[in-house]
Scaffold this active site. Structure first.
Site, PDB file in Angstrom:
ATOM      1  N   CYS A  25      24.608 -40.313  19.735  1.00  0.00           N
ATOM      2  CA  CYS A  25      24.810 -39.619  18.466  1.00  0.00           C
ATOM      3  C   CYS A  25      26.295 -39.643  18.147  1.00  0.00           C
ATOM      4  O   CYS A  25      27.128 -39.788  19.038  1.00  0.00           O
ATOM      5  CB  CYS A  25      24.272 -38.188  18.503  1.00  0.00           C
ATOM      6  N   GLU A  61      25.272 -30.828   9.956  1.00  0.00           N
ATOM      7  CA  GLU A  61      25.196 -32.266   9.752  1.00  0.00           C
ATOM      8  C   GLU A  61      24.060 -32.698   8.833  1.00  0.00           C
ATOM      9  O   GLU A  61      22.996 -32.083   8.802  1.00  0.00           O
ATOM     10  CB  GLU A  61      25.042 -32.978  11.103  1.00  0.00           C
TER      11      GLU A  61
END
EC number: 5.3.3.2
Length: 197
Positions: free
Chosen positions: A83, A132
């Site tokens: 990620c 996010e």
């Protein structure tokens, strides 16, 4: 705070230090500006573009990574394959492929978009916030990972049942279940019904 790849500055072509910048986005994922990486994660957090990768082997097992202890955010916890954050103007797909190679020393033999998910996960241990707009990718890993020890403490391929057992016993990143659940339809399409995802 230790200097890690996430908090280090990078040299530009003229030799001056440059901070790592992220793309700030609105609720629809439209770019609205940039912010320095650490500043974007400090409370209350700024909504920014991110990506999450889920790679599977030919047996349908998910490649997990335990984040290196030197990471400034969520060190030592288990998480999805990879990620991170695209650089401003970088396509999320390109960033996902780039960081997977940088962190794990492998290039997916297949990498497909699996949607997006928006979340806000404070990390009580660090005080940082993951706010996010996350682009999800699923794919296949057909070579053994060669992790960068600055980024990855350890890796493991797990079945869905093994993941459930590990998740009950070991610490995972705050965002892990959110991104996994959002990616499950694409994961099931990739791995087939017998894999149990």
């Amino acid at each position: 705070m230790p200097t890690t790849p996430a908090t280090a500055t990078h040299s530009s072509s003229n030799g001056t230090a440059e901070a790592i910048m992220l793309e700030l986005v609105d609720e629809n994922g439209t770019t609205i500006g940039t912010a320095e990486k650490l500043a974007a994660h400090q409370a209350p957090g700024q909504l920014h573009r991110a990506f999450s990768v889920f790679l599977f082997d030919e047996q349908g097992r998910l490649l997990l990574q335990r984040r290196a202890l030197g990471k400034y955010h969520s060190p030592g916890v288990w998480s999805n394959t990879c990620c991170g954050h695209p650089y401003p103007g970088e396509a999320p797909f390109a960033a996902a492929a780039r960081r997977t190679h940088e962190e794990l020393g492998l290039s997916p033999s297949l990498l497909a978009e699996a949607g997006t998910v928006r979340y806000n996960h404070p990390d009580p241990a660090s005080g940082l916030v993951e706010q996010e707009f996350n682009h999800l990718f699923v794919g296949l890993a057909q070579t053994a990972p060669k992790p960068d020890p600055e980024e990855v403490g350890e890796t493991a391929f797990v079945t869905a049942a093994e993941l459930a057992e590990r998740h009950a016993k070991a610490p995972f990143s705050a965002w892990f279940m959110t991104v996994l659940d959002a990616a499950r339809p694409a994961i099931r399409e990739l791995t087939g019904p017998s894999a149990g995802w």
